[in-house]
Design a protein around this motif. Structure first.
Motif, PDB file in Angstrom:
ATOM      1  N   ILE A  11     -16.795  13.541 -41.936  1.00 26.59           N
ATOM      2  CA  ILE A  11     -16.735  14.041 -40.563  1.00 26.59           C
ATOM      3  C   ILE A  11     -17.995  13.545 -39.856  1.00 26.59           C
ATOM      4  O   ILE A  11     -19.112  13.813 -40.309  1.00 26.59           O
ATOM      5  N   VAL A  12     -17.809  12.787 -38.761  1.00 25.67           N
ATOM      6  CA  VAL A  12     -18.928  12.164 -38.061  1.00 25.67           C
ATOM      7  C   VAL A  12     -18.903  12.557 -36.587  1.00 25.67           C
ATOM      8  O   VAL A  12     -17.862  12.460 -35.937  1.00 25.67           O
ATOM      9  N   ASP A  13     -20.065  12.972 -36.078  1.00 22.79           N
ATOM     10  CA  ASP A  13     -20.218  13.269 -34.654  1.00 22.79           C
ATOM     11  C   ASP A  13     -20.552  11.962 -33.947  1.00 22.79           C
ATOM     12  O   ASP A  13     -21.587  11.358 -34.196  1.00 22.79           O
ATOM     13  N   VAL A  14     -19.669  11.513 -33.049  1.00 22.50           N
ATOM     14  CA  VAL A  14     -19.822  10.221 -32.388  1.00 22.50           C
ATOM     15  C   VAL A  14     -21.037  10.188 -31.466  1.00 22.50           C
ATOM     16  O   VAL A  14     -21.700   9.163 -31.363  1.00 22.50           O
ATOM     17  N   LYS A  15     -21.372  11.289 -30.822  1.00 24.14           N
ATOM     18  CA  LYS A  15     -22.512  11.302 -29.890  1.00 24.14           C
ATOM     19  C   LYS A  15     -23.848  11.247 -30.611  1.00 24.14           C
ATOM     20  O   LYS A  15     -24.768  10.589 -30.168  1.00 24.14           O
ATOM     21  N   LYS A  16     -23.946  11.952 -31.708  1.00 23.76           N
ATOM     22  CA  LYS A  16     -25.208  11.989 -32.450  1.00 23.76           C
ATOM     23  C   LYS A  16     -25.259  10.956 -33.571  1.00 23.76           C
ATOM     24  O   LYS A  16     -26.295  10.820 -34.209  1.00 23.76           O
ATOM     25  N   ALA A  17     -24.136  10.284 -33.812  1.00 23.84           N
ATOM     26  CA  ALA A  17     -24.042   9.323 -34.921  1.00 23.84           C
ATOM     27  C   ALA A  17     -24.543   9.983 -36.209  1.00 23.84           C
ATOM     28  O   ALA A  17     -25.338   9.436 -36.943  1.00 23.84           O
ATOM     29  N   GLU A  18     -24.023  11.176 -36.451  1.00 21.67           N
ATOM     30  CA  GLU A  18     -24.489  11.995 -37.559  1.00 21.67           C
ATOM     31  C   GLU A  18     -23.329  12.390 -38.457  1.00 21.67           C
ATOM     32  O   GLU A  18     -22.284  12.818 -37.982  1.00 21.67           O
ATOM     33  N   ARG A  19     -23.530  12.245 -39.748  1.00 20.99           N
ATOM     34  CA  ARG A  19     -22.541  12.681 -40.736  1.00 20.99           C
ATOM     35  C   ARG A  19     -22.697  14.181 -40.920  1.00 20.99           C
ATOM     36  O   ARG A  19     -23.781  14.666 -41.222  1.00 20.99           O
ATOM     37  N   LEU A  20     -21.595  14.914 -40.727  1.00 20.62           N
ATOM     38  CA  LEU A  20     -21.640  16.369 -40.774  1.00 20.62           C
ATOM     39  C   LEU A  20     -21.174  16.946 -42.096  1.00 20.62           C
ATOM     40  O   LEU A  20     -21.525  18.066 -42.446  1.00 20.62           O
TER      41      LEU A  20
END
Length: 79
Positions: A11-20
């Protein structure tokens, strides 16, 4: 799409480019009356901008933008 096909996707947040997290290590919030997934509940210790409930982040299903072969892309509007 079957639930088994979702398991194991990142699961990746596109705005933060962060793997959740990885679906399979998360919980699903399911509407009991119609069986639809309402939200992903991702265990977290360091996430900002979302409601925390017992160390987890609730990501409403409507914020999922793309489900690919290896990952789920989410786009959450900042409040």
């Amino acid at each position: 799409m079957r639930l088994s096909e979702l398991s194991g996707k990142e699961i990746v947040d596109v705005k933060k480019a962060e793997r959740l997290g990885i679906l399979g290590q998360t919980d699903l919030e399911i509407n009991e009356s119609n069986g639809q997934i309402q939200a992903l509940l991702i265990p977290s210790v360091k996430w900002f901008g979302f409601k925390r409930q017992g160390g987890e982040v609730r990501v409403p299903w409507k914020h999922i933008k793309t489900i690919g072969t290896d990952m789920i892309i989410i786009d959450i509007q900042e409040e």
